[in-house]
Enzyme design. Structure first.
Site, PDB file in Angstrom:
ATOM      1  N   CYS A 105      91.149  44.533  40.388  1.00  0.00           N
ATOM      2  CA  CYS A 105      90.838  44.577  38.967  1.00  0.00           C
ATOM      3  C   CYS A 105      90.345  45.989  38.677  1.00  0.00           C
ATOM      4  O   CYS A 105      89.350  46.429  39.249  1.00  0.00           O
ATOM      5  CB  CYS A 105      89.759  43.540  38.674  1.00  0.00           C
ATOM      6  N   CYS A 116      81.702  43.105  22.535  1.00  0.00           N
ATOM      7  CA  CYS A 116      81.606  41.647  22.649  1.00  0.00           C
ATOM      8  C   CYS A 116      80.171  41.289  23.064  1.00  0.00           C
ATOM      9  O   CYS A 116      79.610  41.907  23.969  1.00  0.00           O
ATOM     10  CB  CYS A 116      82.602  41.122  23.675  1.00  0.00           C
ATOM     11  N   CYS A 119      79.170  40.587  26.849  1.00  0.00           N
ATOM     12  CA  CYS A 119      79.737  41.444  27.900  1.00  0.00           C
ATOM     13  C   CYS A 119      78.850  42.651  28.196  1.00  0.00           C
ATOM     14  O   CYS A 119      78.429  43.368  27.290  1.00  0.00           O
ATOM     15  CB  CYS A 119      81.128  41.911  27.482  1.00  0.00           C
ATOM     16  N   GLY A 159      86.362  48.400  29.920  1.00  0.00           N
ATOM     17  CA  GLY A 159      87.210  49.056  28.930  1.00  0.00           C
ATOM     18  C   GLY A 159      88.186  48.106  28.270  1.00  0.00           C
ATOM     19  O   GLY A 159      88.416  47.000  28.739  1.00  0.00           O
ATOM     20  N   GLU A 160      88.742  48.562  27.163  1.00  0.00           N
ATOM     21  CA  GLU A 160      89.771  47.789  26.466  1.00  0.00           C
ATOM     22  C   GLU A 160      91.100  48.527  26.686  1.00  0.00           C
ATOM     23  O   GLU A 160      91.325  49.598  26.117  1.00  0.00           O
ATOM     24  CB  GLU A 160      89.416  47.692  24.971  1.00  0.00           C
ATOM     25  N   SER A 191      94.742  42.606  30.178  1.00  0.00           N
ATOM     26  CA  SER A 191      93.913  41.692  29.388  1.00  0.00           C
ATOM     27  C   SER A 191      93.356  42.427  28.180  1.00  0.00           C
ATOM     28  O   SER A 191      92.793  43.511  28.300  1.00  0.00           O
ATOM     29  CB  SER A 191      92.764  41.183  30.268  1.00  0.00           C
ATOM     30  N   SER A 214      91.792  37.591  25.635  1.00  0.00           N
ATOM     31  CA  SER A 214      90.418  37.077  25.682  1.00  0.00           C
ATOM     32  C   SER A 214      90.148  36.343  24.377  1.00  0.00           C
ATOM     33  O   SER A 214      89.861  36.968  23.360  1.00  0.00           O
ATOM     34  CB  SER A 214      89.433  38.235  25.854  1.00  0.00           C
ATOM     35  N   HIS A 216      88.158  33.111  23.880  1.00  0.00           N
ATOM     36  CA  HIS A 216      86.728  32.772  23.945  1.00  0.00           C
ATOM     37  C   HIS A 216      86.182  31.916  22.804  1.00  0.00           C
ATOM     38  O   HIS A 216      85.020  31.508  22.834  1.00  0.00           O
ATOM     39  CB  HIS A 216      85.854  34.028  24.081  1.00  0.00           C
ATOM     40  N   ASN A 290      79.586  34.551  33.879  1.00  0.00           N
ATOM     41  CA  ASN A 290      78.757  35.200  34.877  1.00  0.00           C
ATOM     42  C   ASN A 290      77.523  35.732  34.162  1.00  0.00           C
ATOM     43  O   ASN A 290      77.626  36.699  33.403  1.00  0.00           O
ATOM     44  CB  ASN A 290      79.570  36.375  35.450  1.00  0.00           C
TER      45      ASN A 290
HETATM   46  N1  SAH Z   1      88.670  44.430  27.177  1.00  0.00           N
HETATM   47  C1  SAH Z   1      89.574  43.550  27.854  1.00  0.00           C
HETATM   48  C2  SAH Z   1      89.507  43.629  29.355  1.00  0.00           C
HETATM   49  C3  SAH Z   1      88.166  43.761  30.011  1.00  0.00           C
HETATM   50  S1  SAH Z   1      87.084  42.351  30.002  1.00  0.00           S
HETATM   51  C4  SAH Z   1      89.415  42.134  27.365  1.00  0.00           C
HETATM   52  O1  SAH Z   1      88.552  41.900  26.528  1.00  0.00           O
HETATM   53  O2  SAH Z   1      90.188  41.272  27.750  1.00  0.00           O
HETATM   54  C5  SAH Z   1      87.818  41.198  31.097  1.00  0.00           C
HETATM   55  C6  SAH Z   1      87.442  39.753  30.803  1.00  0.00           C
HETATM   56  O3  SAH Z   1      86.127  39.457  31.277  1.00  0.00           O
HETATM   57  C7  SAH Z   1      87.445  39.413  29.340  1.00  0.00           C
HETATM   58  O4  SAH Z   1      88.040  38.166  29.132  1.00  0.00           O
HETATM   59  C8  SAH Z   1      85.962  39.376  29.041  1.00  0.00           C
HETATM   60  O5  SAH Z   1      85.710  38.653  27.879  1.00  0.00           O
HETATM   61  C9  SAH Z   1      85.416  38.745  30.294  1.00  0.00           C
HETATM   62  N2  SAH Z   1      83.982  38.885  30.536  1.00  0.00           N
HETATM   63  C10 SAH Z   1      83.138  39.840  30.081  1.00  0.00           C
HETATM   64  N3  SAH Z   1      81.888  39.615  30.524  1.00  0.00           N
HETATM   65  C11 SAH Z   1      81.942  38.504  31.283  1.00  0.00           C
HETATM   66  C12 SAH Z   1      80.971  37.752  32.019  1.00  0.00           C
HETATM   67  N4  SAH Z   1      79.707  38.132  32.069  1.00  0.00           N
HETATM   68  N5  SAH Z   1      81.392  36.639  32.676  1.00  0.00           N
HETATM   69  C13 SAH Z   1      82.676  36.258  32.643  1.00  0.00           C
HETATM   70  N6  SAH Z   1      83.630  36.925  31.978  1.00  0.00           N
HETATM   71  C14 SAH Z   1      83.271  38.023  31.286  1.00  0.00           C
END
Ligand code: SAH
Length: 345
Positions: A105, A116, A119, A159-160, A191, A214, A216, A290
């Site tokens: 990853c 978000c 995050c 990152g995005e 993602s 994502s 959610h 997490n």
């Molecule tokens: N920006 C992109 C990719 C990075 S985040 C995206 O949003 O998809 C990768 C994934 O991890 C996303 O689905 C994000 O929402 C999730 N994520 C972020 N923090 C997390 C956490 N503490 N526990 C589980 N998943 C988390």
């Protein structure tokens, strides 16, 4: 003319154009690729089938970038790598050992501007995009460390990726190249939090990689509360773009859904999610949250996750509960980096 660009960050096609531009042959690009990715040389001087003046010319036009391993944390199935870049910023990558192969990853930016609520990565505003070579070197240096091939790449770290779209696409083209790492498109996943115009763009790239969204939350009200991006690109627009992606690529799309206790894990949410995704060539990946320091969200109870999963299943929505990797090594987005920054203060 391309000036002082990392030799790792350049697609074979662009390298062919470069060689034609300096009056040389296209096939040199493939030769260079073989040196870089088969023989893994770290200097132009080691490319022994090239003439001396060509080596000098390459040295003028390209650099050999590298990234430095700072810390590695491991448990049985997961290794987390913290790398330092040339400008001293730090990024992380996570290696997961699955029964089907090694998966990495990688991060696509330093920090993230998506904000978000749940995050950790978003706590640090974006400093800059990663270059193509910085993304590629995460894969190469981890492969070098484990002395094994990496077969799967997910662009799901800090990152995005769609906020660094062009570099991410070049990175994907390079790792997919048979003369480079030769990672199949079906083994590459990107993602996104849902940057709609880039979902349409990806559908037209002819790349057919796996797309993960994502999600959610199953409605705009809730999604806007936890994901700021939903104000710019609300759910109905995301879903329209996803349908377009599925139609054009024939690929199954993944919806990621983190389970946040008392926030998005109710029966009502499960049923709303069913109506949102039903009938689409897609599946839902339920992710146990997490928990991270300084963020108040809590992970749903296992019984709640199972109940949610059962509702999806009963309504014919394909779904999985993500196997947990790396909670001992701070493998959730941004956690290792955050710990180390806090440690430095
Ligand atoms: N920006 C992109 C990719 C990075 S985040 C995206 O949003 O998809 C990768 C994934 O991890 C996303 O689905 C994000 O929402 C999730 N994520 C972020 N923090 C997390 C956490 N503490 N526990 C589980 N998943 C988390």
């Amino acid at each position: 003319m391309i000036k002082l660009q990392s030799i790792y960050g350049i697609t074979r096609k662009k390298l062919e154009t470069y060689f034609e531009g300096i009056g040389d042959k296209k096939y040199r690009a493939t030769q260079i690729y073989e040196w870089l990715y088969r023989n893994k040389v770290k200097s132009f001087d080691d490319m022994t089938n090239l003439k001396k003046d060509l080596i000098e010319k390459l040295k003028e036009d390209f650099t050999f970038d590298d990234i430095k391993l700072v810390i590695k944390q491991e448990d049985e199935l997961t290794s987390k790598y913290l790398f330092e870049l040339n400008d001293k910023h730090r990024i992380e990558a996570v290696l997961m050992r699955h029964d089907y192969g090694n998966s990495i990853c990688i991060s696509s930016q330093i920090g993230c501007n998506m904000g978000c609520a749940f995050c950790q990565s978003g706590r640090l505003k974006k400093i800059r995009d990663l270059t193509v070579s910085e993304m590629l070197l995460q894969v190469m240096r981890v492969e070098e460390d484990i002395k094994e091939r990496i077969s799967h790449v997910v662009i799901m770290g800090i990152g995005e990726p769609f906020d660094n779209y062009d570099n991410v696409i070049d990175f994907v083209r390079i790792i997919n190249d048979p003369f480079s790492l030769a990672i199949g498109v079906r083994h590459i996943t990107v993602s996104t939090c849902g940057i709609v115009p880039k979902i349409y763009k990806l559908a037209d790239e002819n790349l057919d990689i796996n797309l993960a969204i994502s999600l959610h939350a199953p409605n705009n009200e809730l999604r806007s509360k936890i994901m700021r991006i939903n104000n710019a690109y609300p759910l109905e627009e995301v879903m329209k773009a996803v349908k377009d992606y599925i139609d054009k690529t024939n690929r199954r799309v993944t919806f990621e859904y983190i389970m946040l206790s008392g926030v998005n894990d109710t029966k009502e949410c499960a049923l709303e999610l069913v109506s949102l995704v039903k009938g689409l060539n897609a599946y839902v990946n339920l992710i146990p949250y997490n928990e991270t320091e300084n963020i108040e969200f809590k992970r749903s109870k296992t019984s709640q996750i199972t109940e949610f999963y059962d509702i999806l299943k009963k309504n014919n929505v394909t779904s999985t509960i993500r196997k947990e990797f790396g909670s001992n090594v701070s493998a959730a987005c941004g956690q290792l980096r955050a710990e180390n920054i806090e440690g430095e203060i």
